[in-house]
Design a protein around this motif. Structure first.
Motif, PDB file in Angstrom:
ATOM      1  N   UNK A   1       0.851  -1.197   0.000  1.00 40.37           N
ATOM      2  CA  UNK A   1       0.000   0.000   0.000  1.00 40.37           C
ATOM      3  C   UNK A   1       0.880   1.238   0.000  1.00 40.37           C
ATOM      4  N   UNK A   2       0.684   2.109  -0.922  1.00 44.48           N
ATOM      5  CA  UNK A   2       1.407   3.378  -0.930  1.00 44.48           C
ATOM      6  C   UNK A   2       0.368   4.488  -1.046  1.00 44.48           C
ATOM      7  N   UNK A   3       0.084   5.114   0.072  1.00 43.04           N
ATOM      8  CA  UNK A   3      -0.933   6.158   0.121  1.00 43.04           C
ATOM      9  C   UNK A   3      -0.568   7.096   1.254  1.00 43.04           C
ATOM     10  N   UNK A   4      -1.067   8.327   1.243  1.00 35.96           N
ATOM     11  CA  UNK A   4      -0.774   9.242   2.339  1.00 35.96           C
ATOM     12  C   UNK A   4      -1.389   8.742   3.642  1.00 35.96           C
ATOM     13  N   UNK A   5      -0.796   9.145   4.730  1.00 38.49           N
ATOM     14  CA  UNK A   5      -1.296   8.755   6.038  1.00 38.49           C
ATOM     15  C   UNK A   5      -2.670   9.375   6.274  1.00 38.49           C
ATOM     16  N   UNK A   6      -3.659   8.577   6.659  1.00 40.46           N
ATOM     17  CA  UNK A   6      -4.979   9.158   6.932  1.00 40.46           C
ATOM     18  C   UNK A   6      -4.958   9.944   8.247  1.00 40.46           C
ATOM     19  N   UNK A   7      -5.968  10.763   8.448  1.00 39.93           N
ATOM     20  CA  UNK A   7      -6.049  11.500   9.710  1.00 39.93           C
ATOM     21  C   UNK A   7      -6.662  10.655  10.812  1.00 39.93           C
ATOM     22  N   UNK A   8      -7.396   9.613  10.422  1.00 43.11           N
ATOM     23  CA  UNK A   8      -8.059   8.749  11.401  1.00 43.11           C
ATOM     24  C   UNK A   8      -8.148   7.334  10.859  1.00 43.11           C
ATOM     25  N   UNK A   9      -8.025   6.378  11.749  1.00 45.57           N
ATOM     26  CA  UNK A   9      -8.280   4.981  11.421  1.00 45.57           C
ATOM     27  C   UNK A   9      -8.850   4.322  12.681  1.00 45.57           C
ATOM     28  N   UNK A  10      -9.864   3.494  12.560  1.00 50.81           N
ATOM     29  CA  UNK A  10     -10.405   2.858  13.762  1.00 50.81           C
ATOM     30  C   UNK A  10      -9.381   2.025  14.528  1.00 50.81           C
ATOM     31  N   UNK A  11      -8.546   1.276  13.791  1.00 53.39           N
ATOM     32  CA  UNK A  11      -7.561   0.413  14.438  1.00 53.39           C
ATOM     33  C   UNK A  11      -6.201   0.624  13.788  1.00 53.39           C
ATOM     34  N   UNK A  12      -5.218   0.996  14.593  1.00 56.02           N
ATOM     35  CA  UNK A  12      -3.836   1.113  14.122  1.00 56.02           C
ATOM     36  C   UNK A  12      -3.045  -0.067  14.661  1.00 56.02           C
ATOM     37  N   UNK A  13      -2.428  -0.817  13.764  1.00 56.05           N
ATOM     38  CA  UNK A  13      -1.618  -1.976  14.134  1.00 56.05           C
ATOM     39  C   UNK A  13      -0.156  -1.597  13.938  1.00 56.05           C
ATOM     40  N   UNK A  14       0.612  -1.625  14.994  1.00 58.86           N
ATOM     41  CA  UNK A  14       2.018  -1.219  14.944  1.00 58.86           C
ATOM     42  C   UNK A  14       2.883  -2.466  14.779  1.00 58.86           C
ATOM     43  N   UNK A  15       3.408  -2.653  13.584  1.00 63.05           N
ATOM     44  CA  UNK A  15       4.244  -3.809  13.296  1.00 63.05           C
ATOM     45  C   UNK A  15       3.677  -4.657  12.177  1.00 63.05           C
ATOM     46  N   UNK A  16       4.478  -4.854  11.130  1.00 54.59           N
ATOM     47  CA  UNK A  16       4.016  -5.611   9.967  1.00 54.59           C
ATOM     48  C   UNK A  16       4.658  -6.972   9.836  1.00 54.59           C
ATOM     49  N   UNK A  17       4.909  -7.630  10.958  1.00 56.12           N
ATOM     50  CA  UNK A  17       5.390  -9.001  10.930  1.00 56.12           C
ATOM     51  C   UNK A  17       4.241  -9.974  10.811  1.00 56.12           C
ATOM     52  N   UNK A  18       4.508 -11.251  11.092  1.00 53.80           N
ATOM     53  CA  UNK A  18       3.437 -12.243  10.967  1.00 53.80           C
ATOM     54  C   UNK A  18       2.302 -11.983  11.949  1.00 53.80           C
ATOM     55  N   UNK A  19       2.605 -11.346  13.091  1.00 56.83           N
ATOM     56  CA  UNK A  19       1.551 -11.031  14.051  1.00 56.83           C
ATOM     57  C   UNK A  19       0.625  -9.946  13.505  1.00 56.83           C
ATOM     58  N   UNK A  20       1.221  -8.837  13.049  1.00 56.63           N
ATOM     59  CA  UNK A  20       0.408  -7.743  12.519  1.00 56.63           C
ATOM     60  C   UNK A  20      -0.417  -8.158  11.320  1.00 56.63           C
ATOM     61  N   UNK A  21       0.168  -8.965  10.427  1.00 57.74           N
ATOM     62  CA  UNK A  21      -0.575  -9.397   9.240  1.00 57.74           C
ATOM     63  C   UNK A  21      -1.622 -10.445   9.580  1.00 57.74           C
ATOM     64  N   UNK A  22      -1.381 -11.242  10.625  1.00 52.71           N
ATOM     65  CA  UNK A  22      -2.397 -12.198  11.066  1.00 52.71           C
ATOM     66  C   UNK A  22      -3.618 -11.460  11.602  1.00 52.71           C
ATOM     67  N   UNK A  35      -5.261  -0.064   9.786  1.00 51.64           N
ATOM     68  CA  UNK A  35      -4.042   0.253   9.061  1.00 51.64           C
ATOM     69  C   UNK A  35      -2.870  -0.374   9.791  1.00 51.64           C
ATOM     70  N   UNK A  36      -2.011  -1.095   9.045  1.00 55.42           N
ATOM     71  CA  UNK A  36      -0.797  -1.679   9.596  1.00 55.42           C
ATOM     72  C   UNK A  36       0.365  -0.753   9.286  1.00 55.42           C
ATOM     73  N   UNK A  37       1.100  -0.350  10.309  1.00 52.68           N
ATOM     74  CA  UNK A  37       2.225   0.560  10.165  1.00 52.68           C
ATOM     75  C   UNK A  37       3.519  -0.205  10.413  1.00 52.68           C
ATOM     76  N   UNK A  38       4.408  -0.203   9.432  1.00 52.23           N
ATOM     77  CA  UNK A  38       5.662  -0.960   9.517  1.00 52.23           C
ATOM     78  C   UNK A  38       6.835  -0.039   9.185  1.00 52.23           C
ATOM     79  N   UNK A  39       7.807   0.024  10.099  1.00 51.90           N
ATOM     80  CA  UNK A  39       8.921   0.955   9.901  1.00 51.90           C
ATOM     81  C   UNK A  39       9.856   0.527   8.780  1.00 51.90           C
TER      82      UNK A  39
END
Length: 425
Positions: A1-22, A35-39
């Motif tokens: 996903x390549x898009x600008x950061x939204x101003x709001x999301x109901x659920x923010x998931x910090x980390x795009x490993x197997x846990x975040x993607x699960x 939205x899954x946020x991965x550094x």
């Protein structure tokens, strides 16, 4: 996903490993916007922090990410690094998560009007719910005196190790005998390097026993379904070092005593450094004996299970030491032994410095009940023994993610979300 950061999301998931993607997979199934946020890049750890000969230590059949069980030709085998990467790439493609890569989360804190403020390298957003899925093995641990060692000695952490050829010629000291330390020591030993190994207190287990993989026996015994609050050690089990064993070449035991008969030099726990010499505690014999005690104890529990269930199996056996230290070496003169490199395999610590919330112990470990904290809307996922032994692994992280998705759905009320109203108002 390549898009600008939204101003709001109901659920923010910090980390795009197997846990975040699960979790993303289960949230998508429930129709929950997130939205899954991965550094870095999704599941990059498996490519960037594993050595070339890395393989799973649990059988392939235990790989059971959401909607993505192992379906290859060798369910009882152990995937090597290229196969693991292919398995995870296929999982990501199936999930197709709403993912922002290259986006580091720098601060998360409760907003006075409800929900959370999430500050990132790409800007700030609001969220009703936040899930910390960045894992418990984040920051590599190095001893404070590492910088005092001679500059001529190459020093790397286990996460940087790739192969024996990466290190300068000469003997190598491996510090730590957990899963990574024992396997890296074996990797170097098989490559023909002279290895010195500082042995810690990690236990070990058999690869195969009485005709089957030990993991398969323990699964039949429901060990992997035991919740942490039913374990004899309760939450204390989260601090335990993992048993060392390997899936390499079809799977086998790792026997440090046998390595010693083949020329590997074993020491007790590393105790410090002074004037070109490393000091060790006289713990080698005790550590080897304790590891063997656990090894035989696990096998004995399998014996009892076989007897209780009336299962036909090959006869039982017990491990007998093939080597014992005559005297414990307490010092290692680095120059005299020609030590060319040190591989530090002493673990990692979690890093939740980005999260400002009263949900941590004095040691910085998250406080939670199966990932649910006492701060409404704040969760953790992918930690060791979050709920069961498999919580941080391919085998059960999906089950934990399903549980959190259900809790999130119960708690989330988008129509009356104060965070949404503030963000769009």
């Amino acid at each position: 996903m390549s898009a600008p950061l939204p101003t709001f999301v109901p659920v923010a998931v910090v980390g795009g490993g197997q846990a975040g993607l699960s979790l993303s997979a289960h949230l998508k199934t429930r129709g929950i916007e997130h939205l899954v946020l991965e550094k870095s890049t999704a599941m990059h750890v498996w490519a960037d922090r594993r050595w070339d000969n890395f393989c799973l230590v649990t059988p392939n059949w235990q790989c059971d990410l959401p909607g993505h069980p192992y379906e290859g030709p060798d369910p009882d085998g152990f995937m090597r690094k290229p196969e693991i990467l292919a398995y995870l790439a296929a999982f990501r493609e199936k999930v197709d998560p709403p993912l922002l890569e290259g986006t580091a989360v720098t601060h998360v804190f409760p907003h006075p009007l409800g929900g959370f403020t999430v500050e990132t390298s790409a800007g700030t957003l609001r969220a009703d719910q936040v899930v910390g899925a960045s894992g418990g093995y984040t920051v590599p641990i190095m001893p404070s005196y590492a910088g005092d060692l001679p500059a001529s000695i190459a020093q790397i952490h286990s996460e940087e190790y790739r192969n024996a050829a990466q290190l300068p010629p000469g003997p190598v000291l491996v510090v730590g005998s957990g899963q990574s330390g024992a396997q890296i020591a074996e990797d170097l030993h098989l490559a023909g390097r002279q290895v010195h190994l500082a042995v810690g207190n990690a236990p070990r287990c058999a690869r195969f026993y009485r005709g089957r993989d030990v993991v398969t026996w323990l699964a039949d015994m429901n060990y992997y379904d035991m919740p942490v609050d039913m374990h004899p050690l309760r939450e204390g089990v989260r601090d335990n070092t993992n048993h060392y064993v390997t899936g390499r070449d079809g799977g086998r035991d790792i026997d440090l005593r046998r390595f010693a008969t083949e020329g590997m030099r074993l020491y007790g726990q590393l105790d410090g450094y002074e004037q070109g010499t490393l000091r060790f505690l006289p713990t080698l014999g005790k550590s080897l004996d304790e590891a063997d005690r656990v090894y035989n104890g696990i096998n004995a529990s399998i014996d009892r299970f076989i007897d209780e269930m009336g299962i036909e199996a090959p006869p039982p056996s017990a491990y007998e030491p093939v080597w014992k230290p005559d005297a414990e070496p307490l010092r290692l003169d680095l120059a005299a032994e020609g030590i060319a490199a040190i591989v530090w395999c002493i673990g990692f610590r979690p890093d939740f410095g980005w999260l400002q919330a009263p949900v941590f112990t004095s040691q910085g470990h998250p406080l939670h009940k199966r990932g649910v904290t006492e701060v409404p809307g704040l969760y953790f996922l992918g930690l060791p023994w979050l709920h069961t032994w498999g919580s941080g692994r391919f085998s059960s992280v999906g089950r934990d993610a399903a549980h959190l998705a259900e809790r999130i759905e119960e708690a989330l009320s988008v129509a009356r979300s104060p965070a949404r109203l503030a963000a769009v108002g």
